[in-house]
Design a protein around this motif. Structure first.
Motif, PDB file in Angstrom:
ATOM      1  N   ARG A 117     -14.524  -5.577  47.677  1.00 25.26           N
ATOM      2  CA  ARG A 117     -15.850  -6.065  47.278  1.00 25.26           C
ATOM      3  C   ARG A 117     -16.677  -4.878  46.824  1.00 25.26           C
ATOM      4  NH1 ARG A 117     -17.620  -7.597  53.334  1.00 25.26           N
ATOM      5  NH2 ARG A 117     -16.919  -5.644  54.264  1.00 25.26           N
ATOM      6  N   SER A 118     -17.559  -5.129  45.874  1.00 32.88           N
ATOM      7  CA  SER A 118     -18.481  -4.069  45.487  1.00 32.88           C
ATOM      8  C   SER A 118     -19.848  -4.680  45.244  1.00 32.88           C
ATOM      9  CB  SER A 118     -17.966  -3.319  44.256  1.00 32.88           C
ATOM     10  OG  SER A 118     -17.335  -4.198  43.380  1.00 32.88           O
ATOM     11  N   PRO A 119     -20.901  -3.974  45.638  1.00 30.05           N
ATOM     12  CA  PRO A 119     -22.244  -4.529  45.498  1.00 30.05           C
ATOM     13  C   PRO A 119     -22.646  -4.646  44.031  1.00 30.05           C
ATOM     14  CG  PRO A 119     -22.345  -2.270  46.337  1.00 30.05           C
ATOM     15  CD  PRO A 119     -20.900  -2.629  46.221  1.00 30.05           C
ATOM     16  N   SER A 121     -28.583  -8.007  46.125  1.00 28.12           N
ATOM     17  CA  SER A 121     -28.061  -8.975  47.102  1.00 28.12           C
ATOM     18  C   SER A 121     -26.762  -9.649  46.666  1.00 28.12           C
ATOM     19  CB  SER A 121     -29.127 -10.036  47.384  1.00 28.12           C
ATOM     20  OG  SER A 121     -29.454 -10.681  46.173  1.00 28.12           O
ATOM     21  N   GLN A 157     -22.638  -9.568  45.178  1.00 28.54           N
ATOM     22  CA  GLN A 157     -21.429  -8.739  45.255  1.00 28.54           C
ATOM     23  C   GLN A 157     -20.388  -9.283  44.277  1.00 28.54           C
ATOM     24  OE1 GLN A 157     -20.255  -7.530  49.589  1.00 28.54           O
ATOM     25  NE2 GLN A 157     -21.220  -9.525  49.709  1.00 28.54           N
ATOM     26  N   LEU A 190     -25.139 -10.878  49.953  1.00 28.89           N
ATOM     27  CA  LEU A 190     -25.535  -9.820  50.895  1.00 28.89           C
ATOM     28  C   LEU A 190     -26.754 -10.235  51.730  1.00 28.89           C
ATOM     29  CD1 LEU A 190     -25.032  -6.573  48.755  1.00 28.89           C
ATOM     30  CD2 LEU A 190     -23.810  -7.184  50.839  1.00 28.89           C
TER      31      LEU A 190
END
Ligand SMILES: [Zn+2]
Length: 271
Positions: free
Chosen positions: A20-22, A26, A28, A48
């Motif tokens: 996962r990556s931001p 809020s 991802q 998030l």
């Protein structure tokens, strides 16, 4: 003025969460390896935020049923909802096994073509993670077996039974020079003086295990004695490294980490 319709399509897939990556504050983006579509990326809006229903669902190593939408404007899928259908309850708490199992995620994330379904690889992946979960102390063995299966199912199968140069059959109980760059084993008369090095000889037991793992034969505990298993772990590492660096674009970081953990006394870990 004419309106251009955006076609959206809903799909439901089964997949393993790889990464996962931001995205912004809020959201991802998740990378999933799915049964139906292969590797895909999907955005989860608001995931998030503390009360988002996807929180805790989309964790690495979780196997999920994901309900997604896809528009013809973007290659990115979007999550509608997802539920967990399998999670490795044991090895998430077992440091060495967990780090070792990361190699599986890295293989799929780094070397698989996007949107190229490979159901057999999906099943081999879930089976390997299941083995690690049942016997986390043998994670190194199962993950090395997975690597050989991964190479086969990704189009880089080695020939363990015939000399890669003269095609002569290797007697089943005979050790051989093993040169992944040549495509597998090489008999002593075909190996160049440069290649005929002692450290490149691989024992027949190790070749037998590698070939069974590559063929996807399930290797049950009782069929492999501990001594053979530990020889296999040590000796197969060179082959695995060479296959990664020769056929794929380099050695996975988690393979280096796995080897480091196994050789350092701090890597020893219980529950
Ligand atoms: Zn030969």
């Amino acid at each position: 003025m004419t309106m251009t319709a955006v076609h959206t399509q809903a799909v439901s897939v089964q997949g393993l969460v790889l990464r996962r990556s931001p995205l912004g504050e809020s959201d991802q983006i998740f990378t999933l390896f799915t049964y139906e579509l292969g590797k895909i990326k999907a955005a989860a809006r608001g995931s998030l935020k503390p009360k988002n229903p996807l929180r805790g669902i989309l964790e690495p190593f979780h196997q999920v049923q994901a309900h997604l939408v896809h528009s013809d404007r973007s290659s990115l899928y979007r999550f509608q909802s997802a539920e967990v259908i399998g999670r490795p309850s044991t090895f998430l708490n077992h440091l060495t096994a967990l780090h070792t199992a990361y190699l599986v995620l890295e293989c799929l994330d780094r070397y698989c073509e996007p949107e190229n379904a490979n159901p057999e690889l999906y099943e081999a992946t879930i089976a390997a993670l299941g083995q690690v979960n049942r016997e986390p102390d043998r994670a190194g063995y199962f993950i090395r077996c997975f690597c050989f299966r991964f190479f086969t199912l990704s189009g880089y199968a080695m020939d363990w039974h015939h000399c890669a140069r003269c095609n002569r059959q290797r007697p089943p109980d005979r050790s051989a020079f093993c040169l992944p760059a040549a495509g597998g084993v090489v008999c002593s008369s075909c190996a160049s003086p440069d290649e005929a090095r002692k450290e490149w000889i691989v024992e027949s037991d190790v070749l037998a295990l590698a070939s069974r793992a590559a063929a996807g034969e399930s290797i049950r505990s009782e069929t492999v004695d501990q001594q053979t298993e530990s020889i296999f772990e040590r000796r197969s590492d060179r082959l695995i490294r060479e296959i990664f660096s020769h056929y794929l674009d380099g050695i996975p970081r988690s393979l280096l980490m796995m080897e480091k953990l196994e050789t350092s006394p701090d890597g020893e870990n219980s529950e």
